[in-house]
Scaffold this motif. Sequence first.
Motif, mmCIF file in Angstrom:
data_model
loop_
_atom_site.group_PDB
_atom_site.id
_atom_site.type_symbol
_atom_site.label_atom_id
_atom_site.label_comp_id
_atom_site.label_asym_id
_atom_site.label_seq_id
_atom_site.Cartn_x
_atom_site.Cartn_y
_atom_site.Cartn_z
ATOM 1 N N ASP A 37 25.943 6.197 62.732
ATOM 2 C CA ASP A 37 26.541 6.946 61.627
ATOM 3 C C ASP A 37 25.396 7.388 60.727
ATOM 4 O O ASP A 37 24.952 6.648 59.858
ATOM 5 N N THR B 102 23.849 10.544 58.289
ATOM 6 C CA THR B 102 24.222 11.761 57.576
ATOM 7 C C THR B 102 23.090 12.780 57.624
ATOM 8 O O THR B 102 23.256 13.887 58.127
ATOM 9 N N GLU C 198 26.817 2.414 68.186
ATOM 10 C CA GLU C 198 27.512 3.374 67.331
ATOM 11 C C GLU C 198 26.576 3.801 66.202
ATOM 12 O O GLU C 198 26.045 2.964 65.476
ATOM 13 N N LYS D 243 25.339 14.164 60.952
ATOM 14 C CA LYS D 243 25.758 15.435 60.362
ATOM 15 C C LYS D 243 24.637 16.470 60.388
ATOM 16 O O LYS D 243 24.821 17.590 60.838
ATOM 17 N N GLY E 113 29.392 8.005 67.872
ATOM 18 C CA GLY E 113 29.153 8.218 66.446
ATOM 19 C C GLY E 113 28.789 9.651 66.138
ATOM 20 O O GLY E 113 29.131 10.577 66.880
ATOM 21 N N ARG E 114 28.030 9.793 65.027
ATOM 22 C CA ARG E 114 27.721 11.148 64.571
ATOM 23 C C ARG E 114 26.411 11.191 63.787
ATOM 24 O O ARG E 114 25.943 10.178 63.271
ATOM 25 N N ARG F 124 26.005 -1.375 65.488
ATOM 26 C CA ARG F 124 26.328 -0.246 64.609
ATOM 27 C C ARG F 124 25.137 0.005 63.695
ATOM 28 O O ARG F 124 24.653 -0.910 63.032
ATOM 29 N N SER G 270 23.859 2.526 60.560
ATOM 30 C CA SER G 270 24.245 3.574 59.612
ATOM 31 C C SER G 270 23.149 3.766 58.576
ATOM 32 O O SER G 270 22.538 2.809 58.114
#
Length: 184
Positions: A117, A119, A115, A168, A165-166, A90, A92
Motif C-alpha cells: 500500500d 501512495t 501486500e 498510486k 495492493g496498490r 503487508r 505500507s
Amino acid sequence: MPEMQMRVSDEDRERATGQLQRAFAEGRLTRPELEDRLELALTSKTYGDLLGLITDLPAEAPPADDVVELESKSGHVRRSGDWAVPRRLRVSSKYGSAELDLSQAVIPHPVVDLELDLTYGSAKIIVPEGAVVNVDAFHTEWGQTSVSDVPGRRRPGTLYVVVSGRAKYGGLRVRYPRRRWFTH
C-alpha cells in the motif's frame, strides 16, 4: 531449491491436511484422491513433499495472526540479507518506497503473500533465482509494473510470491538478483 528440502513441522502437515480437506469439501478432490494425499501429507518430511500435494489446489488463506506489517509515513521500508520472511507481509508507506530483497532471506513457506500500500512511493522486490512471482493483483495509477524475466505461473517445488495492493503514484519492479562477474 534449499527451501524445498527443509524439513516440515507437525503444524505444516496439519495446515496441508486442512487445505486438502477443504478442497475435498469444495468438490476439487475425489474421496480416493483425498485419502491418498492425506496419507502422503501426514508422512511428508520436506516442504517439497508437501507442495507436491497441494500445488494444483487454490492457496489457503494464511491465518490472520501470521501477518507482519511494516509501516512508514515518509521513510523507506527496506529488508535485505538474512531475514525471516513471514507467510504474509503487508508493507505500507505514504511518501516512501519499499525495497524487499528475498534473495538471501530465510523463507520456510512455499507461498508468500505480499501486500503493498504505497501512495507516492515505488516498490522493488528481488526474489531468489527460480522463484515465481504473480503480480496480477497489484495495481498502479500513475506508475508501471515491471517484471524482468521472472515467471508468473506457479510451478511445483518453487517459491511462489503473490503480490497484491496498490501504488498510486509509484510502480513495482520485480527481478532476480544481479549476477556478479568476477575477473582474475
